[in-house]
Design an enzyme around this catalytic site. Structure first.
Site, short mmCIF file in Angstrom:
data_model
loop_
_atom_site.label_atom_id
_atom_site.label_comp_id
_atom_site.label_asym_id
_atom_site.label_seq_id
_atom_site.Cartn_x
_atom_site.Cartn_y
_atom_site.Cartn_z
N GLU A 231 1.00 -1.30 -0.10
CA GLU A 231 -0.16 -0.08 -0.06
C GLU A 231 0.71 1.34 -0.28
O GLU A 231 0.48 2.13 0.81
CB GLU A 231 -1.03 0.12 1.22
CG GLU A 231 -2.07 -1.00 1.01
CD GLU A 231 -2.94 -1.07 2.10
OE1 GLU A 231 -4.22 -1.26 1.97
OE2 GLU A 231 -2.62 -0.49 3.42
N GLU A 305 -6.69 -7.25 -0.16
CA GLU A 305 -7.01 -7.30 1.03
C GLU A 305 -8.44 -7.11 1.32
O GLU A 305 -8.90 -5.99 0.83
CB GLU A 305 -6.41 -6.48 1.93
CG GLU A 305 -4.73 -6.49 2.11
CD GLU A 305 -4.44 -5.59 3.15
OE1 GLU A 305 -2.83 -5.66 3.37
OE2 GLU A 305 -4.73 -4.70 3.67
#
Length: 828
Positions: A231, A305
């Site tokens: 991320e 995710e």
């Protein structure tokens, strides 16, 4: 010699078609051939070197697996136009996240089998760099850190592995997995091309490759894919940095596909077309995948995710997921043939001192239950069986799910009475002296506490002020308590009374986990100077001449403690007791009568506890107990109400007790003070899930920013915000490190965790919501942020509450900037 003839001469007639060679050279994503050609991108590469590299790559593809001693014949895993391909056949990755570091090694097999029986065909595995390289250059891969054994167990259970080695992970883990020792460099820039960071990261990746390289699917192992960073778009936007981490993995010997993940609105930040992209989200797969297609037109869809629940932080409500919402979204992904990873399938426990902290500073609980389908103790839940049923309805023909393994035994433990304690100030190790107070990193200390000592001159009452205290500091003068420094509220000043003679100042600074998200990962612990004495006229005098007593909370330090009969005095101390067991099993220690600290049982560090909740128990795995005599040690910084602990059958994860907070109310009482102020911006937020970036007409300056809501979509009277970021005069994001919530008109803490701090924690899946559980105030709602100092602002970036069905999606709003937007109310 022609390449085909060369290959033929090596393998008795084997010939690699030139069409395959062309595909290998031009593949968009990483293949061994393309890696050999491009790993030195932008560097001189002579034709002869290219030929040699090409031949080596072809040779490795054709014969590599069979040449390696002890390797099994590998499989091919590639990224096709629409699907992942395993030996050329489409495969939908149904992955569940499970962290071996959060599960006792003795239970790895059990938890892996739970994941398989839930319907997963893969397990997602984070490697935490700091778990394996706790001191620079010293790696450990044994015992609880034996990830090789974990991957082998996954393979035996029929699970593939998606590997996520970092170097940054997040995961509510200490410093996001980055090693604390990097912070010994005062000016290091983490997660950038800073040569010191890249050098350390390359060394780590080389060790990862040496340890796990032979477990790649191409070599007969279970590892299908490897993630590059994590991320990164939340943190930066430099594709060169992402390229450097990618290259470190290639150089470490990884030949399976490499990929990157980001939330939908950050996919372009740091984007590289030589990395496959996946997208992270907790709802609305259709809109998230639409954003993914804007940067990646082809290739299989994958959610890196997908969140069934959320993690907990001390002092805030326990999180639970909405099973109907996420099973519905997962079902739609299954219909799309999209791959996914459920974060978390099983959360487990962040044992020891590894729990991190959200920003600006919200320490995470040691329980990482996450309201996951498999509970903290490895139990099935209603969510588990709903997901199992969903997966069964979409299984490929011929695939059947095994039954879940039986739950591990659970025991209760009769109340354990503690009669001996070791006072912290009576057990101080030798000190190190310096003119200025030193942080933990300068003291070569990873965790624990430090007692800082200095001499106070005699004189009138003063205010003791520090630049910062990370994270809590108990202040004593000649042994008498004066007050507490508290990073949550940025309380870094304490009044000291008049002294008729010189006095000894002692500050016990206790560190929670380092922040694991955003630029605040540069989180140095301890007493941060300068430390000043300020008199009633505002004149400051710097306090110099410090002694440092390190309390690292390691085995040697704990063994040095000298216990005596416990007194009733409430002061920082270690408590020790023993108890007998006839049988062992999992249990949950009831810490509700204790204050704040940590617990060890038979030498195992269980984690941290804090009476404010929401967690009131600590999970004890059965294998860490013994039949016969057991030892338990408890650090309590506040002193227990009753020095007794019992083992319970079930955990207590959802009990808040804010009245026990040693610092008093969560935030100072203030009232809104717009008083004729003019907004620096007024407008409307978009109705979708995307980021809203607003630019002010001219630079605004002030210490406070107020977001005032005017209405919401659907005529909703509730207001909610996923995240607020602010832009400096250059349009760059501003660190949240010094931010606190100065005022909020209301917040929901009954039905959900809608606390105002969620709007500035960097996590867009958590959010601030105005109150609605019992009576619902109407617009306008207001949230005021204290930036900690006067700041120039050019704009803001606002992320709405996630999920199109969520309440409070703000429509009209105003932004105010000034130096007095919230004030302490007058008293009569």
């Amino acid at each position: 010699m022609r390449i085909g003839a060369f290959a033929s001469s090596l393998n008795g007639g084997f010939q690699l078609p030139l069409s395959v060679i062309a595909w290998l050279a031009n593949s968009k994503y990483d293949t061994p051939f393309r890696i050999a050609v491009n790993s030195r991108k932008n560097k001189p590469f002579h034709h002869s070197s290219l030929l040699i590299a090409s031949l080596i790559a072809i040779f490795a593809i054709a014969f590599g697996p069979s040449l390696a001693l002890g390797r099994e014949e590998g499989k091919s895993f590639t990224i096709g136009e629409n699907d992942f391909l395993l030996d050329g056949e489409p495969i939908q990755i149904r992955c569940g996240e499970l962290h071996y570091s959060r599960v006792p090694r003795e239970y790895w097999k059990h938890r892996i089998e739970m994941i398989r029986a839930m319907g997963m065909n893969a397990v997602c595995v984070y490697l935490f760099w700091n778990y394996h390289e706790r001191e620079e250059g010293e790696f450990t891969w044994e015992g609880q850190a034996d990830v090789v054994e974990f991957c082998r167990l996954a393979q035996e259970a029929g699970l593939w592995v998606v590997l996520r080695p970092g170097p940054y992970s997040c995961a509510e883990w200490e410093m996001g997995g980055l090693p604390w020792w990097l912070l010994k460099h005062d000016d290091i820039q983490l997660r950038t091309t800073d040569k010191r960071f890249i050098s350390a990261a390359r060394n780590y990746m080389a060790e990862v490759g040496r340890t796990l390289g032979n477990l790649q699917v191409s070599r007969g192992g279970p590892i299908l894919m490897v993630q590059v960073e994590n991320e990164y778009g939340f943190y930066g936007s430099d594709p060169e940095y992402m390229g450097a981490i990618r290259e470190s993995l290639i150089d470490a010997g990884f030949e399976v596909p490499l990929f990157a993940c980001n939330p939908p609105y950050h996919l372009e930040r740091g984007y590289r077309d030589d990395l496959f992209q996946v997208v992270n989200f907790g709802s609305e797969p259709e809109s998230a995948f639409a954003e993914l297609r804007k940067v990646q037109a082809t290739g299989p869809l994958m959610c890196g995710e997908f969140y069934p629940g959320w993690f907990d932080t001390w002092g805030n409500p326990h999180h639970t997921g909405k099973i109907e919402n996420y099973t519905g979204a997962l079902g739609r992904m299954m219909e799309m043939r999209a791959s996914f990873s459920i974060y978390m399938a099983h959360g487990g426990t962040t044992f020891g001192f590894w729990a991190g902290a959200d920003r600006p500073f919200k320490p995470d609980t040691s329980s990482y239950d996450y309201d996951a389908p498999v509970s903290e103790a490895g139990w099935t839940t209603p969510q588990y069986f709903r997901l199992r049923e969903l997966m069964q309805s979409h299984l490929p023909e011929g695939e059947e799910l095994p039954e879940p393994p039986a739950a591990n035994p659970v025991i209760t433990i009769d109340p354990i009475v503690f009669e001996k304690s070791a006072q912290v100030f009576a057990n101080l190790p030798s000190s190190l002296k310096s003119k200025e107070p030193l942080n933990f990193e300068k003291l070569d200390q990873a965790k624990g506490a430090v007692v800082y000592q200095a001499k106070l001159p005699k004189g009138p009452a003063v205010t003791l002020k520090a630049a910062a205290v990370n994270d809590f500091g108990w202040v004593f003068v000649d042994g008498e308590p004066m007050g507490t420094f508290d990073r949550r509220s940025r309380t870094f000043s304490i009044d000291i009374p008049k002294r008729d003679s010189p006095a000894t100042l002692e500050i016990l600074v206790y560190a929670m986990g380092r922040i694991n998200f955003g630029p605040e990962v540069h989180d140095r612990k301890g007493l941060i100077g300068p430390v000043e004495l300020v008199d009633e006229k505002g004149r400051a005098r710097q306090l110099k001449g410090w002694k440092h007593h390190s309390l690292p909370m390691d085995d040697d330090y704990l063994a040095s403690l000298k216990y005596q009969a416990a007194s009733e005095e409430k002061s920082p101390a270690f408590w020790r007791s023993e108890f007998e067991l006839k049988e062992t099993g999992d249990t949950f220690l009831d810490l509700s009568s204790w204050g704040k600290g940590a617990v060890w049982i038979n030498g195992y560090a269980l984690g941290r506890y804090w009476n404010i909740g929401p967690t009131q128990t600590m999970y004890v795995p059965g294998p860490w107990l013994k039949e016969g005599r057991n030892e338990i040690v408890v650090l309590d910084l506040l002193g227990p109400e009753s020095p007794v602990i019992a083992g319970l059958e079930k955990p207590v994860l959802d009990t808040l007790r804010p009245e026990l907070d040693f610092s008093g109310p969560r935030r100072p009482l203030r009232e809104l003070a717009l008083d004729g102020s003019e907004p620096v911006y007024a407008g409307t937020l978009k109705q979708g899930d995307g980021v809203n970036t607003v630019r002010f007409d001219e630079l605004a300056e002030g210490r406070f920013l107020c977001l005032k809501t005017l209405d919401s979509y659907g005529e909703d009277v509730v207001a909610a915000i996923g995240e607020i970021d602010l832009l400096d005069e250059n349009g760059d994001l501003i660190s949240h490190g010094s931010w606190t919530v100065a005022y909020v008109s209301s917040e929901e803490r009954y039905e959900i965790d809608g606390t105002a701090e969620n709007a500035i924690d960097g996590q867009t899946a958590s959010y601030w919501s105005s109150y609605y559980a019992h009576n619902t105030p109407k617009h306008p709602h207001a949230l005021v942020i204290d930036l900690g100092r006067k700041t120039q602002l050019s704009g803001a970036r606002i992320v709405p509450v996630p999920g199109s069905d969520s309440r409070g999606r703000i429509k009209g709003f105003e932004i105010y900037v000034g130096d007095a937007l919230a004030r302490v109310p007058e008293t009569n």
